[in-house]
Enzyme design. Structure first.
Site, short mmCIF file in Angstrom:
data_model
loop_
_atom_site.label_atom_id
_atom_site.label_comp_id
_atom_site.label_asym_id
_atom_site.label_seq_id
_atom_site.Cartn_x
_atom_site.Cartn_y
_atom_site.Cartn_z
N ALA A 71 -3.52 7.75 -5.36
CA ALA A 71 -2.13 7.30 -5.44
C ALA A 71 -2.17 5.82 -5.82
O ALA A 71 -2.23 4.93 -4.97
CB ALA A 71 -1.43 7.50 -4.09
N GLY A 109 0.83 -1.20 0.00
CA GLY A 109 0.00 0.00 0.00
C GLY A 109 0.87 1.25 0.00
O GLY A 109 2.06 1.18 -0.22
N ASN A 110 0.24 2.38 0.22
CA ASN A 110 1.01 3.62 0.33
C ASN A 110 0.29 4.57 1.29
O ASN A 110 -0.79 4.25 1.78
CB ASN A 110 1.24 4.26 -1.04
CG ASN A 110 -0.06 4.70 -1.69
OD1 ASN A 110 -0.72 5.62 -1.23
ND2 ASN A 110 -0.46 4.00 -2.76
N ARG A 111 0.89 5.71 1.57
CA ARG A 111 0.42 6.57 2.65
C ARG A 111 -0.67 7.56 2.25
O ARG A 111 -1.01 8.44 3.02
CB ARG A 111 1.61 7.37 3.19
CG ARG A 111 2.61 6.50 3.90
CD ARG A 111 3.79 7.33 4.33
NE ARG A 111 4.64 6.54 5.21
CZ ARG A 111 5.17 6.99 6.34
NH1 ARG A 111 4.93 8.23 6.73
NH2 ARG A 111 5.93 6.22 7.07
N SER A 112 -1.20 7.44 1.07
CA SER A 112 -2.25 8.37 0.68
C SER A 112 -3.45 8.23 1.62
O SER A 112 -3.90 7.13 1.92
CB SER A 112 -2.70 8.06 -0.76
OG SER A 112 -3.88 8.76 -1.05
#
Ligand code: C5P
Length: 217
Positions: free
Chosen positions: A96, A29-32
């Site tokens: 994102a 995943g990512n921090r968006s």
């Protein structure tokens, strides 16, 4: 803001991260946080636009009068965009999207072996959703985001051209800035114009972005 412009305009927005599953319990995943896309959806709906919001996994309430479609992976987001872009006057790609996903996500939990010191994941490129929309003959006005930690304007300009976008929002990310934050630093860019936003709160930026966008349409 000239809210009258947005009355009845149809807006498709993607927001948040995508999660790419490795197995039933793990993902990339990512921090968006989705806050920018949700702020845009909320403001546009307040101005009378018909907003469809395609949201990755985020912890945010659906803004009033916004139609929300929840997705998890980039492929699911792509499918939802393909189904909805033709009904839109403007597409804003604030998500994102993960650049890569597992070549094959494992149906069972991946087990570590005794003595195993490393693990290699085989990844394959995800479709570039905003670039795909920009290629369609019946495309809406297409707006992308470029979140960067350095050379923000240069990278954004090259993305505008490479992905054939109508507009790009250059986003400085860093500590307490951009991702996961209410605070943001945004410059709006078209092939002929650049406007650095003074306000740093995503809510106010959403209003200014919609105002600038209205002037381009
Ligand atoms: O190339 P990069 O990921 O930095 O580009 C960011 C822009 O492209 C954002 O608008 C993002 O929503 C969009 N994007 C996309 N599909 C991808 C990757 C990025 O729509 N697979």
């Amino acid at each position: 803001v000239d809210n009258a412009f947005w009355q009845g305009k149809r807006l498709l927005i993607t927001a948040g991260p995508t999660f790419e599953d490795l197995d039933p319990v793990r993902f990339l995943g990512n921090r968006s946080s989705g806050k920018m896309g949700f702020a845009l959806a909320e403001q546009a709906a307040k101005f009378g636009a018909e907003v469809t919001l395609i949201a990755g996994p985020v912890n945010l309430a659906t803004p009033d009068k916004v139609t929300r479609i929840d997705v998890r992976s980039a492929q699911q987001m792509f499918a939802a965009v393909q189904e909805n872009y033709q009904q839109a006057d403007v597409f804003i790609s604030a998500a994102a999207v993960a650049d890569f996903r597992m070549t094959e996500s494992s149906e069972q939990k991946i087990k570590k072996q005794d003595g195993q010191e490393g693990l290699t994941l085989n990844l394959v490129k995800n479709p570039d959703i905003v670039a795909w929309v920009a290629e369609q003959a019946d495309k809406p006005f297409v707006v992308g985001f470029a979140a960067e930690t350095e050379n923000v304007i240069d990278y954004a300009l090259s993305k505008l051209q490479r992905k054939k976008l109508d507009m790009i929002c250059a986003n400085q990310v860093g500590e307490n800035l951009g991702f996961e934050s209410d605070v943001n630093q945004l410059t709006l860019i078209t092939s002929t114009k650049q406007k650095a936003l003074v306000d740093s709160l995503k809510r106010q930026q959403a209003q200014q972005l919609l105002q600038f966008l209205a002037e381009q349409l």
